[in-house]
Design a protein around this motif. Structure first.
Motif, mmCIF file in Angstrom:
data_model
loop_
_atom_site.group_PDB
_atom_site.id
_atom_site.type_symbol
_atom_site.label_atom_id
_atom_site.label_comp_id
_atom_site.label_asym_id
_atom_site.label_seq_id
_atom_site.Cartn_x
_atom_site.Cartn_y
_atom_site.Cartn_z
ATOM 1 N N ASN A 132 0.838 -1.092 -0.114
ATOM 2 C CA ASN A 132 0.133 -0.006 0.100
ATOM 3 C C ASN A 132 1.102 1.169 0.025
ATOM 4 O O ASN A 132 1.822 1.450 0.753
ATOM 5 C CB ASN A 132 -0.776 0.020 1.233
ATOM 6 C CG ASN A 132 -1.895 1.208 1.175
ATOM 7 O OD1 ASN A 132 -1.498 2.339 1.048
ATOM 8 N ND2 ASN A 132 -3.162 0.669 1.221
ATOM 9 N N ASN A 133 0.683 2.204 -0.997
ATOM 10 C CA ASN A 133 1.548 3.293 -0.979
ATOM 11 C C ASN A 133 1.661 4.398 0.246
ATOM 12 O O ASN A 133 2.429 4.780 0.498
ATOM 13 C CB ASN A 133 1.158 3.950 -2.405
ATOM 14 C CG ASN A 133 -0.281 4.604 -2.310
ATOM 15 O OD1 ASN A 133 -1.190 4.246 -1.413
ATOM 16 N ND2 ASN A 133 -0.520 5.472 -3.193
ATOM 17 N N VAL A 134 0.410 4.056 1.000
ATOM 18 C CA VAL A 134 0.463 4.812 2.117
ATOM 19 C C VAL A 134 1.606 4.539 3.334
ATOM 20 O O VAL A 134 2.241 5.390 3.924
ATOM 21 C CB VAL A 134 -0.967 4.769 3.100
ATOM 22 C CG1 VAL A 134 -1.123 5.440 4.272
ATOM 23 C CG2 VAL A 134 -1.990 5.376 1.955
ATOM 24 N N LEU A 135 1.630 3.268 3.078
ATOM 25 C CA LEU A 135 2.739 2.542 4.121
ATOM 26 C C LEU A 135 4.358 2.842 3.563
ATOM 27 O O LEU A 135 5.167 2.990 4.217
ATOM 28 C CB LEU A 135 2.650 1.112 4.046
ATOM 29 C CG LEU A 135 1.150 0.759 5.092
ATOM 30 C CD1 LEU A 135 0.981 -0.824 4.960
ATOM 31 C CD2 LEU A 135 1.188 1.302 6.335
ATOM 32 N N ALA A 136 4.226 2.878 2.196
ATOM 33 C CA ALA A 136 5.669 2.929 1.398
ATOM 34 C C ALA A 136 6.167 4.407 1.478
ATOM 35 O O ALA A 136 7.240 4.869 1.606
ATOM 36 C CB ALA A 136 5.615 2.312 0.029
ATOM 37 N N PHE A 137 5.358 5.418 1.262
ATOM 38 C CA PHE A 137 6.054 6.781 0.668
ATOM 39 C C PHE A 137 6.947 7.218 1.961
ATOM 40 O O PHE A 137 7.486 8.058 1.639
ATOM 41 C CB PHE A 137 4.658 7.753 0.177
ATOM 42 C CG PHE A 137 4.493 7.170 -1.108
ATOM 43 C CD1 PHE A 137 5.152 6.825 -2.015
ATOM 44 C CD2 PHE A 137 3.269 7.414 -1.518
ATOM 45 C CE1 PHE A 137 4.978 6.547 -3.467
ATOM 46 C CE2 PHE A 137 2.736 7.293 -2.961
ATOM 47 C CZ PHE A 137 3.850 6.763 -3.756
ATOM 48 N N PRO A 138 6.081 7.245 3.422
ATOM 49 C CA PRO A 138 7.114 8.031 4.285
ATOM 50 C C PRO A 138 8.482 7.464 4.206
ATOM 51 O O PRO A 138 9.439 8.216 4.415
ATOM 52 C CB PRO A 138 6.438 7.622 5.260
ATOM 53 C CG PRO A 138 4.693 7.474 5.207
ATOM 54 C CD PRO A 138 4.885 6.877 3.807
ATOM 55 N N GLY A 139 8.587 6.232 4.208
ATOM 56 C CA GLY A 139 9.894 5.549 4.053
ATOM 57 C C GLY A 139 10.798 5.967 2.953
ATOM 58 O O GLY A 139 11.813 6.129 2.921
ATOM 59 N N ILE A 140 10.122 5.860 1.602
ATOM 60 C CA ILE A 140 10.541 6.284 0.632
ATOM 61 C C ILE A 140 11.225 7.633 0.545
ATOM 62 O O ILE A 140 12.294 7.847 0.238
ATOM 63 C CB ILE A 140 9.810 6.096 -0.658
ATOM 64 C CG1 ILE A 140 9.499 4.590 -0.801
ATOM 65 C CG2 ILE A 140 10.451 6.658 -2.021
ATOM 66 C CD1 ILE A 140 8.309 4.310 -1.852
ATOM 67 N N PHE A 141 10.419 8.437 1.064
ATOM 68 C CA PHE A 141 10.664 9.906 1.162
ATOM 69 C C PHE A 141 12.052 10.443 1.977
ATOM 70 O O PHE A 141 12.855 10.773 1.844
ATOM 71 C CB PHE A 141 9.447 11.116 1.478
ATOM 72 C CG PHE A 141 8.715 11.135 0.308
ATOM 73 C CD1 PHE A 141 8.982 11.687 -0.959
ATOM 74 C CD2 PHE A 141 7.280 10.985 0.247
ATOM 75 C CE1 PHE A 141 8.259 12.155 -1.970
ATOM 76 C CE2 PHE A 141 6.494 11.143 -0.754
ATOM 77 C CZ PHE A 141 6.978 11.766 -1.873
ATOM 78 N N ARG A 142 11.770 9.562 3.281
ATOM 79 C CA ARG A 142 13.025 9.604 4.170
ATOM 80 C C ARG A 142 14.061 9.284 3.707
ATOM 81 O O ARG A 142 15.262 9.874 3.992
ATOM 82 C CB ARG A 142 12.595 8.836 5.510
ATOM 83 C CG ARG A 142 13.607 8.824 6.333
ATOM 84 C CD ARG A 142 13.446 9.021 7.704
ATOM 85 N NE ARG A 142 14.390 9.092 8.516
ATOM 86 C CZ ARG A 142 14.898 10.007 9.356
ATOM 87 N NH1 ARG A 142 14.196 10.843 9.620
ATOM 88 N NH2 ARG A 142 15.978 9.668 10.085
ATOM 89 N N GLY A 143 14.160 8.041 3.161
ATOM 90 C CA GLY A 143 15.347 7.288 2.458
ATOM 91 C C GLY A 143 15.883 8.373 1.353
ATOM 92 O O GLY A 143 17.138 8.702 1.263
ATOM 93 N N ALA A 144 14.908 8.704 0.565
ATOM 94 C CA ALA A 144 15.490 9.926 -0.479
ATOM 95 C C ALA A 144 16.237 10.920 0.066
ATOM 96 O O ALA A 144 17.161 11.584 -0.495
ATOM 97 C CB ALA A 144 14.447 10.228 -1.610
ATOM 98 N N PHE A 145 15.505 11.679 1.024
ATOM 99 C CA PHE A 145 16.028 12.640 1.783
ATOM 100 C C PHE A 145 17.410 12.357 2.431
ATOM 101 O O PHE A 145 17.998 13.302 2.170
ATOM 102 C CB PHE A 145 14.929 13.420 2.590
ATOM 103 C CG PHE A 145 15.189 14.732 3.459
ATOM 104 C CD1 PHE A 145 15.107 15.747 2.575
ATOM 105 C CD2 PHE A 145 15.657 14.516 4.606
ATOM 106 C CE1 PHE A 145 15.402 16.918 3.275
ATOM 107 C CE2 PHE A 145 15.950 15.670 5.057
ATOM 108 C CZ PHE A 145 15.983 16.967 4.489
ATOM 109 N N VAL A 146 17.250 11.509 3.260
ATOM 110 C CA VAL A 146 18.653 11.210 3.854
ATOM 111 C C VAL A 146 19.685 10.970 2.823
ATOM 112 O O VAL A 146 21.011 11.535 3.151
ATOM 113 C CB VAL A 146 18.355 10.010 4.749
ATOM 114 C CG1 VAL A 146 19.914 9.439 5.321
ATOM 115 C CG2 VAL A 146 17.567 10.349 6.058
ATOM 116 N N GLY A 147 19.536 10.440 1.981
ATOM 117 C CA GLY A 147 20.313 10.021 0.478
ATOM 118 C C GLY A 147 20.671 11.249 -0.158
ATOM 119 O O GLY A 147 21.274 11.060 -1.249
ATOM 120 N N ARG A 148 20.109 12.384 0.065
ATOM 121 C CA ARG A 148 20.046 13.824 -0.678
ATOM 122 C C ARG A 148 19.687 13.346 -2.181
ATOM 123 O O ARG A 148 20.316 14.024 -3.008
ATOM 124 C CB ARG A 148 21.281 14.241 -0.561
ATOM 125 C CG ARG A 148 22.035 14.608 0.801
ATOM 126 C CD ARG A 148 23.191 15.117 1.041
ATOM 127 N NE ARG A 148 23.636 15.309 2.217
ATOM 128 C CZ ARG A 148 23.434 16.566 2.918
ATOM 129 N NH1 ARG A 148 22.833 17.501 2.385
ATOM 130 N NH2 ARG A 148 23.852 16.544 4.344
#
Length: 97
Positions: free
Chosen positions: A69-85
């Motif tokens: 479910n994208n509701v579960l995935a997006f917070p982690g995806i955004f965090r990983g992308a943000f942390v990884g710049r």
């Protein structure tokens, strides 16, 4: 011979189209990639194409293995992308709102 296109160019104005990211682009991803193709109703990367090139593949669709479910995935995806710049500050700010 068609010129090479990047991911952004391949998907521009095609987001509503299933399979918008062609095999040629997916094949250039890093080895052991993780692909969450979460567009609905048709994933932006065809799951069969994704499986040829990625270690982990998930979609929103219940008729494909590894439904997520994208509701579960997006917070982690955004965090990983943000942390990884990997995400520009403006995109990160928009995602928070």
């Amino acid at each position: 011979m068609p010129r090479a296109r990047g991911l952004a160019e391949s998907t521009r104005s095609r987001s509503a189209e299933g399979g918008a990211v062609p095999d040629e682009i997916v094949s250039t991803m890093a080895p052991d990639a993780i692909i969450f193709a979460l567009a609905d109703p048709d994933p932006e990367i065809d799951p069969e194409v994704a499986r040829r090139h990625a270690r982990v593949v998930a979609t929103r669709r219940s008729d494909h293995p590894n439904q997520i479910n994208n509701v579960l995935a997006f917070p982690g995806i955004f965090r990983g992308a943000f942390v990884g710049r990997a995400v520009a500050a403006a995109v990160a700010a928009a995602a928070r709102h």
